[in-house]
Design an enzyme around this catalytic site. Structure first.
Site, PDB file in Angstrom:
ATOM      1  N   CYS A 166       3.386   4.158   2.688  1.00 53.71           N
ATOM      2  CA  CYS A 166       3.674   2.939   1.943  1.00 53.71           C
ATOM      3  C   CYS A 166       2.897   2.948   0.636  1.00 53.71           C
ATOM      4  CB  CYS A 166       3.309   1.698   2.761  1.00 53.71           C
ATOM      5  SG  CYS A 166       3.890   0.151   2.010  1.00 53.71           S
ATOM      6  N   CYS A 196      -1.073  -3.784   2.319  1.00 52.68           N
ATOM      7  CA  CYS A 196      -1.170  -5.087   2.990  1.00 52.68           C
ATOM      8  C   CYS A 196      -2.253  -5.049   4.064  1.00 52.68           C
ATOM      9  CB  CYS A 196       0.170  -5.460   3.608  1.00 52.68           C
ATOM     10  SG  CYS A 196       1.513  -5.529   2.395  1.00 52.68           S
ATOM     11  N   CYS A 241      -1.188  -5.282   7.816  1.00 50.43           N
ATOM     12  CA  CYS A 241      -0.145  -4.360   8.272  1.00 50.43           C
ATOM     13  C   CYS A 241      -0.416  -3.872   9.696  1.00 50.43           C
ATOM     14  CB  CYS A 241      -0.052  -3.162   7.336  1.00 50.43           C
ATOM     15  SG  CYS A 241       1.218  -1.953   7.816  1.00 50.43           S
TER      16      CYS A 241
END
Length: 313
Positions: free
Chosen positions: A32, A36, A39
């Site tokens: 990714c 985040c 996550c």
């Protein structure tokens, strides 16, 4: 639209009823470009199945009754051709009812949509906040900056709608955004579904180094009351579909990059045996999947794209 969990067992034999994997969430790659903090499917490896193996596994799932495939990640659009060819295969050869993708909006292009958009039913875009600073706090940012994220959400939503693809918004509610009022922006985006998730902790993914996690979301946890307050503030949104921790944990058939179902019953994400090695029914035994919770959270919905309007001459 309603499906039933079909009992395919033969009464003469004492066998367990076969499960039908109606809706499957596949994570083909963990990479990714965002970071985040909450996550729960982190970049622990960069493995990706060869396309032919992936197609073989998907055919097995369809033969077992899969109607809907959702691809998530990681960020799926870091592998744009791969997921595009998957969706094309699912629609043209497997005739799956619905294909959807969850993404952060940063890597979608109009060229991809012009090539593969015809095979996509639902474009789900992750957006936790319409405040740039909050997105940075969430880690919903690339290289520490979130200046383009909100614009990307609106841009991709518009592109999708122009091509007849349904738009869905996914929001994770944490200590950073539970007090935010998102009503105006959600009304502007007008998604057909707005999934609002209570931040979820899973060992080995987002509970700190002591559990082998790459992320630590323990300081982002909210109470049930805080989550309910967020929902109450947005109760006027007809598209709102809330999911608290109890609704989320065992109600998804999550398939990892090696096509192993992920069992979350013990508070982590334990991979089972690959369906490529043992078949779908044996692999499902490892999933910890709760069909009743899947149905209770609204796992079956109108997931097909709208048919184009016919012109009358």
């Amino acid at each position: 639209m309603k499906f039933f969990w079909t009992d395919l067992s033969i009464p003469f034999f004492n066998t367990a009823p076969a499960k039908v994997p109606v809706s499957v969430n596949w994570f083909p790659n963990r990479r990714c470009n965002y970071e985040c903090h909450f996550c729960f499917h982190t970049n622990t490896n960069e493995f990706i199945l060869p396309l032919d193996d992936a197609k073989r596994g998907l055919r097995m799932l369809v033969d077992a009754g899969m109607k809907k495939l959702n691809i998530s990640g990681g960020e799926p659009f870091l592998q744009p051709r791969y997921i595009g060819e998957i969706f094309k295969f699912c629609k043209e050869e497997l005739h799956i009812e619905s294909c959807s993708v969850v993404n952060n909006g940063s890597k979608v292009t109009e060229k991809w949509l012009d090539t593969y958009g015809q095979y996509l039913d639902v474009m789900a875009i992750s957006c936790d906040s319409f405040d740039t600073e909050t997105n940075v706090k969430q880690g919903r940012a690339e290289h520490g900056t979130a200046t383009t994220h909100i614009d990307n959400v609106f841009k991709v939503a518009q592109w999708a709608k122009e091509r007849g693809i349904k738009v869905k918004i996914n929001t994770v509610v944490t200590i950073n955004n539970w007090e935010e009022d998102m009503n105006d922006q959600i009304e502007q985006l007008a998604p057909f579904r707005w999934k609002v998730f209570q931040v979820l902790l899973l060992d080995s993914e987002n509970t700190g180094a002591e559990t082998g996690s790459l992320r630590d979301a323990r300081n982002l946890v909210i109470t049930t009351e805080q989550f309910q307050a967020f929902l109450a503030r947005h109760a006027g949104q007809k598209c709102l579909v809330p999911e608290d921790n109890e609704s989320m944990k065992d109600s998804y058939l999550n398939l990892d990059e090696r096509m192993r179902f992920l069992n979350c019953k013990d508070g982590g994400k334990k991979p089972g045996r690959s369906l490529l090695d043992v078949g779908v029914q044996n692999a499902l035994q490892d999933s910890g999947f709760d069909e009743k919770m899947f149905e209770a959270r609204g796992g079956i919905f109108d997931w097909k794209r709208e048919a184009p309007e016919l012109l009358e001459w």
